[in-house]
Design an enzyme around this catalytic site. Sequence first.
Site, PDB file in Angstrom:
ATOM      1  N   LYS A 189       0.844  -1.198   0.000  1.00 10.63           N
ATOM      2  CA  LYS A 189       0.000   0.000   0.000  1.00 10.63           C
ATOM      3  C   LYS A 189       0.876   1.243   0.000  1.00 10.63           C
ATOM      4  O   LYS A 189       1.599   1.510   0.951  1.00 10.63           O
ATOM      5  CB  LYS A 189      -0.922   0.047   1.217  1.00 10.63           C
ATOM      6  CG  LYS A 189      -1.988   1.135   1.034  1.00 10.63           C
ATOM      7  CD  LYS A 189      -2.739   1.489   2.297  1.00 10.63           C
ATOM      8  CE  LYS A 189      -2.077   2.571   3.112  1.00 10.63           C
ATOM      9  NZ  LYS A 189      -1.985   3.891   2.426  1.00 10.63           N
ATOM     10  N   GLU A 263      10.219   1.035  10.786  1.00 18.05           N
ATOM     11  CA  GLU A 263      11.181   2.131  10.724  1.00 18.05           C
ATOM     12  C   GLU A 263      10.396   3.378  11.079  1.00 18.05           C
ATOM     13  O   GLU A 263       9.501   3.776  10.345  1.00 18.05           O
ATOM     14  CB  GLU A 263      11.789   2.192   9.317  1.00 18.05           C
ATOM     15  CG  GLU A 263      13.136   2.852   9.308  1.00 18.05           C
ATOM     16  CD  GLU A 263      13.004   4.336   9.103  1.00 18.05           C
ATOM     17  OE1 GLU A 263      12.739   5.018  10.125  1.00 18.05           O
ATOM     18  OE2 GLU A 263      13.136   4.795   7.981  1.00 18.05           O
ATOM     19  N   CYS A 302      13.655  10.495   7.643  1.00 17.97           N
ATOM     20  CA  CYS A 302      13.627   9.977   9.018  1.00 17.97           C
ATOM     21  C   CYS A 302      14.938  10.267   9.735  1.00 17.97           C
ATOM     22  O   CYS A 302      14.979  10.353  10.952  1.00 17.97           O
ATOM     23  CB  CYS A 302      13.409   8.470   9.021  1.00 17.97           C
ATOM     24  SG  CYS A 302      12.366   7.914   7.709  1.00 17.97           S
ATOM     25  N   GLU A 403      10.251  15.072  15.918  1.00 17.64           N
ATOM     26  CA  GLU A 403      10.595  15.075  14.513  1.00 17.64           C
ATOM     27  C   GLU A 403       9.657  16.023  13.774  1.00 17.64           C
ATOM     28  O   GLU A 403       8.461  15.780  13.656  1.00 17.64           O
ATOM     29  CB  GLU A 403      10.471  13.656  13.947  1.00 17.64           C
ATOM     30  CG  GLU A 403      11.049  13.562  12.571  1.00 17.64           C
ATOM     31  CD  GLU A 403      11.382  12.138  12.167  1.00 17.64           C
ATOM     32  OE1 GLU A 403      11.122  11.218  12.949  1.00 17.64           O
ATOM     33  OE2 GLU A 403      11.910  11.973  11.063  1.00 17.64           O
TER      34      GLU A 403
END
Lengths: 507, 121
Positions: A189, A263, A302, A403
């Site tokens: 997906k 992750e 990331c 983040e």
Amino acid sequence: MATYAAPGADGSVVRFAPRYDHYIGGEYVPPATGQYFENPTPVTGEVFTEIARGTAADVDRALDAAHGAAPAWGRTSPAERAVVLNKIADRMEANLEALAVAETWDNGKAVRETLAADLPLAVDHFRYFAGAIRAQEGGISEIEEGLVAYHFHEPLGVVGQIIPWNFPILMAVWKLAPALAAGNAVVLKPAEQTPASIHVLLDIIGDLLPPGVLNVVNGFGVEAGKPLASSSRIRKIAFTGETTTGRLIMQYASENIIPVTLELGGKSPNIFFADVAAAQDAFYDKAQEGFAMFALNQGEVCTCPSRALIQSSIYDQFLGDVVKRTEAIKQGHPLDTETMIGAQASNDQLEKILSYIDIGKQEGARVATGGARADLGGDLAGGYYVQPTIFEGDNKMRIFQEEIFGPVVSVTRFDDYADAVKIANDTLYGLGAGVWSRDANTAYRAGREIQAGRVWVNNYHSYPAHAAFGGYKQSGIGRENHKMMLDHYQQTKNLLVSYSDQALGFF
Amino acid sequence: MDRVAMTEEAAVVLRRLRVAHGPLMFHQSGGCCDGSSPMCYPAGEFRTGASDVLLGNLAVPGVEEEVPVWMSVSQFEYWRHTHLTIDVVPGRGGGFSLEAPEGVRFLIRSRLLTEEELAAL
């Protein structure tokens, strides 16, 4: 310099279809509900295609196709699968410009990066796993005379993969290449923010795989991602995203007792020791570029080096130099090959970044440069652009701990080595880190003490295949980008064989 | 004194989601991509435990039960000095959060808690 024509315009190297269905069993299948959603380009904010809105029924159909294809695909020889992967790589390479422009249009990132990084890395990734699967060996252990343990690698079967929007093609390939090399069938997906470029890729490579080996179901996380992640018909789920969804996926996986690889991001420290500035030479220049890497991919990485730690004795000089370096970053049309920083991937992403700039200012951080939305005018006025931003502050501030996923770096100072490592490790995450020093011992010690899965020493943001990538702490589970990823997509079959004709004597 | 609030626009979306999905909950995310965003789920869909802290319960006008807002304990350590307001903006996607298919995205807006507010909490 050159500016690529927008997809669909005269002279463009790529054209999107007006609509994309699900790719199931080697063909395009309309969604069960008949519903589609609009896909805008972050470059201008305008809608350029519509995408099938997948639901559980579509996921089931894709799983049917995958289960139909998995047994035969799993029995192909590693050599056969390696040939397929190499052909995929060759086709991608031959169509690299088209894929790069498609990726830029879908995601908003500068075409300079998709041409030089995203697509070449994706091509190489297929080649790497083509080689890795050929070279993989099982094991034979002679436990004792006449008793032998054989260890075989077997594919898991059908696996699910949920892809993020920051590197739509490259992150898909990071997951696809090892899964396919290992002999699995995949239901994938794409992110709903960037669902289109993978279909350009499928147009180019789809015929190289047996029908059903690779299936793509589009849609929203809650409507298509959840039925995939919670299905009892997958043998593994791989996800790149954030912590709450990562936990939810682990919960679903626990219901089916299947493995996960996750992750989940980071808040990576980039440490500049004083000796970096010992000379005004090429290395000093390289270190400044290393600092400016927070703006790569608009900060939507990331491993974005979003915390910079600068030793006090060089703090003012180094910060002054990197502010200049940052202000020289060229922001512009993502399809212009001179542009260094493009558009954020979506409106909500833009809003989130601005909300963090706001809380940073409230907490008392000083804006050294940037600090606002960028209005590039013209047809880019509707796009999602942010000025590269440098904050000075304290590691306890939220802009040092969360983040932001934008071109925003938070800078603080440290006094000595111990202070540097303490600040670097004062974070929930442990994905990436950077260490810059001319002293090999300092760099080595710091690299080993920082709790992160990837520590770049005197470089940053390099992602070659064959260098393992993954997180410590809340940054996730598993390693990608390395042959050890094959293990994440394989069962171990042990055949314990007795070559003795003597009874044990127990009964 | 509350740690968490919502805008009227967010309440409108929550009322709609309540009708479609039943009782609701939030869990504040961290990390990559769609991280640092509040995730909205059917109540109980996301399993909270000893590693989570309940920031507060939102009383949404027109919704019978309160909507709990959770965050991981470790993340809370870095957020505890701020007051959070759940807002909503046009947008796309965000994990498995319920509002995404409607073309909107919940978003956190923050302000510093005053010393008096911190003392009261």
